[in-house]
Structures are given as C-alpha cells and as structure tokens.
Design an enzyme around this catalytic site. Structure first.
Site, mmCIF file in Angstrom:
data_model
loop_
_atom_site.group_PDB
_atom_site.id
_atom_site.type_symbol
_atom_site.label_atom_id
_atom_site.label_comp_id
_atom_site.label_asym_id
_atom_site.label_seq_id
_atom_site.Cartn_x
_atom_site.Cartn_y
_atom_site.Cartn_z
ATOM 1 N N CYS A 160 0.813 -1.220 0.000
ATOM 2 C CA CYS A 160 0.000 0.000 0.000
ATOM 3 C C CYS A 160 0.846 1.270 0.000
ATOM 4 O O CYS A 160 0.541 2.228 -0.716
ATOM 5 C CB CYS A 160 -0.952 -0.003 1.194
ATOM 6 S SG CYS A 160 -0.181 -0.393 2.773
ATOM 7 N N HIS A 199 -3.104 6.607 4.189
ATOM 8 C CA HIS A 199 -1.654 6.681 4.407
ATOM 9 C C HIS A 199 -1.119 8.020 3.893
ATOM 10 O O HIS A 199 -1.550 8.514 2.839
ATOM 11 C CB HIS A 199 -0.921 5.572 3.647
ATOM 12 C CG HIS A 199 -1.090 4.206 4.242
ATOM 13 N ND1 HIS A 199 -1.791 3.951 5.388
ATOM 14 C CD2 HIS A 199 -0.610 2.991 3.817
ATOM 15 C CE1 HIS A 199 -1.747 2.659 5.655
ATOM 16 N NE2 HIS A 199 -1.041 2.062 4.724
#
Length: 340
Positions: free
Chosen positions: A130, A243
């Site tokens: 990710c 994120h």
C-alpha cells in the site's frame, strides 16, 4: 463482453472494498463468486445492489472462471492461488507472496501497465504494498522528466493497513483513555497506538530496517527503475484510514517546483492540492473513499542539487489495495482478454 469474477477474502476490509469498487467502476462482471474461510462461510456481502453469500475457499472449483482477486494473506494465497491459476483463472494477488517473483508482474497501472503482458508465465499478477503504490504514482511522471537518483520517504500509515484488528485496537484504546474503568493492552501493535506513533511496521531485518521499509525499496525498483536508490522509515499513526508520506526526491536534472506541479497535475491518478495557505493541502481524513492519490506541499529542497519535497496522501484500502487490484484487472482486460 463480461467476465466470471471471484473475490477471495470477501468478508475482510480489502475484499469488501474490492466488491465496492468493482461495482462503482462498472467492471464487466457476468457472474460473481465471493469466497471466505469456513469460519465466515455463509456471511452476506454486498456487490452493488445485490447481496451475496460467501462460499468455501477450500472447496471452490476455479475452472471456467476468468479472474480471481485474492485478499486472504500470504499463507492462504500460497495454497490456493496456484490452484486457481492452474485452472485457467488469472489471479490478482494483494499479498506480498509473489511481489518479488521475477516471473510475476508487479503492477501499478498508471506506472507500468505494460508489465501486465507478462502475466502468462504463472497466470498471476501481484498488487504492490500500500505504501509503495501511492508513492510510485507520484514518482513515475517526475522520473520520466528528470530521472530520479534517490528517494527518502517517511510514511505515516493508518491502522487499517493492519486489518480490522488494527482498527479495533485504536478504537478500544481511544475509548480507554477517556474511561478510567476501561483497559486495552496492545495486541496487534507492539505499543499503544492511541495518541501515539510507532516507528515499526512488520518484522525487523538484520540491517535494522523493517520489512515494510524493505518492501518500499524493492518494489519501487521493480515497478519504476532498478537504479533508483530508496531509503524509507515507516511509521504507524493513530489514523483509521489513509496513508500519508513525506517524500524527498533527488533528480539527475534540475526540475523546477512549478514544472513539477504541472507535470503532476497532468499525470493519471493524481490530484494536486497545493496552496500555500492554511488548509491548502490534503490530509488522510479527506482522502478516504477517493480514487486519487493527492499531492501537496511541492517545493524545492535547497540543501541538495536538484532536490524536491512533496506530501503524498491516499486511501490505503483503495489505491493501496482494492482499487489498484481492480485497475490491474481493467488493464488485463484492455491489453489481453479483449484481444483473444
């Protein structure tokens, strides 16, 4: 023409998000099967306006199915992905198991869509980590213009990257802070995550880096350019989804911040929000549910020749996992399956 599609791990965070995105993007599905472990057998999951019941991954026959999305972790993937691939069903895997296999393409469609063409060696395509996925979307158009020599990245990764258990732990610990009679010890993370940051994601390696940091290095080289030097510090932060990354880039050639901003605005998958004023940037809370990778705080780094800093934010359950997997399937359809 539609396709017969399987989602393995359909009851997890990423599996459910895959189903949402397949429906949102109107992927051409003729038939859908949702699979889970036996403990989740029969669980209802949503696909568009339909409700589907999960079937048993252990006994499912992949023969005659076209594409299988795997979101079940490396152990189950190691057992079942080769079975699906051998049955003629192309596997798009979200685990780390195949990312570093030279016979398995590691793909971010905005960056290296041509890599999909190599899927036939094992009938498997890997989805990157990710934290890597959002970073390379930003790096690639800049690399094409000025050639990147070195990247220094610090990540601020949400607890959803650790799955439902990570999200539950942040929630329980946050409640415990305000309730003196409540108590929640760390179990998923090594230290308390509520109102804290933890500079440790995945296991430690001999050189002192963690595997999460090593993944960013190895995957960036495989996806973008093996000559790029990368050093990473990966940190877990008390954010549920999204994120963030502070990225410092050293180029071979000079790249002005204004030109970099224009390049990124024109690049696929990126939205630039970069105003030098209060609130003129994107935070992880604002990116949740969005397809884009957001770039802010673009500025020269005067401490090195040809340096640039930027801030990169993305929904890790989407671009960092489910969305990228669906985009891989879309690329596979356009480049390969439609031409059969």
């Amino acid at each position: 023409m539609g396709y017969k599609v399987v989602v393995c791990g359909a009851t997890g965070n990423v599996g459910r998000e895959m189903l949402n995105i397949l429906a949102e993007r109107q992927f051409p599905v003729d038939e859908m099967a949702v699979l889970a472990s036996r403990r989740s057998l029969g669980t209802d999951v949503s696909f568009g306006d339909r409700t589907l019941k999960t079937k048993d991954l252990e006994t499912f026959d992949f023969t005659g199915w076209d594409i299988a999305f795997f979101a079940v972790g490396s152990d189950a993937t190691k057992k079942f992905a080769p079975i699906a691939a051998k049955a003629g069903c192309t596997v798009i895997d979200n685990s780390s198991l195949y990312r570093y296999d030279p016979d398995v393409p590691l793909v971010v469609p905005e960056v290296n869509p041509e890599a999909v063409d190599g899927y036939a060696k094992k009938n498997i395509i890997a989805n990157p980590n990710c934290s890597t996925a959002q970073m390379v979307v930003a790096l690639k158009p800049l690399h094409d213009r000025a050639r990147i020599k070195r990247v220094v990245v610090s990540t601020y990764q949400s607890v959803s990257g650790a799955g439902k258990e990570g999200m539950d732990e942040l929630w329980d610990q946050t409640k415990a802070v305000y309730n003196p009679t409540s108590h929640s010890d760390p179990s998923k993370f090594t230290k308390p995550i509520a109102f804290n940051v933890i500079p440790h994601i995945d296991s430690f390696m001999e050189d002192g880096s963690t595997r999460e940091e090593w993944k960013m290095v190895a995957e960036t080289k495989k996806i973008v350019d093996k000559s790029i030097k990368v050093t990473a510090t990966c940190v877990r932060v008390p954010v549920f989804v999204g994120h963030s990354e502070a990225i410092n880039i050293e180029f071979e050639d000079h790249l002005d911040e204004d030109e970099a901003r224009d390049i990124l605005r024109a690049a696929p998958g990126i939205l630039v929000v970069d105003k030098r004023e209060d609130g003129g940037y994107v935070t992880p809370v604002e990116c949740v549910g969005d397809f884009a990778t957001f770039i802010s705080r673009i500025r020269q780094d005067s401490t090195i020749d040809n340096g640039l800093n930027l801030w990169c934010v993305s929904d890790n359950l989407r671009k960092g996992a489910a969305l990228n997997a669906v985009q891989i399937a879309e690329t596979l359809v356009e480049r390969v399956l439609k031409k059969r």
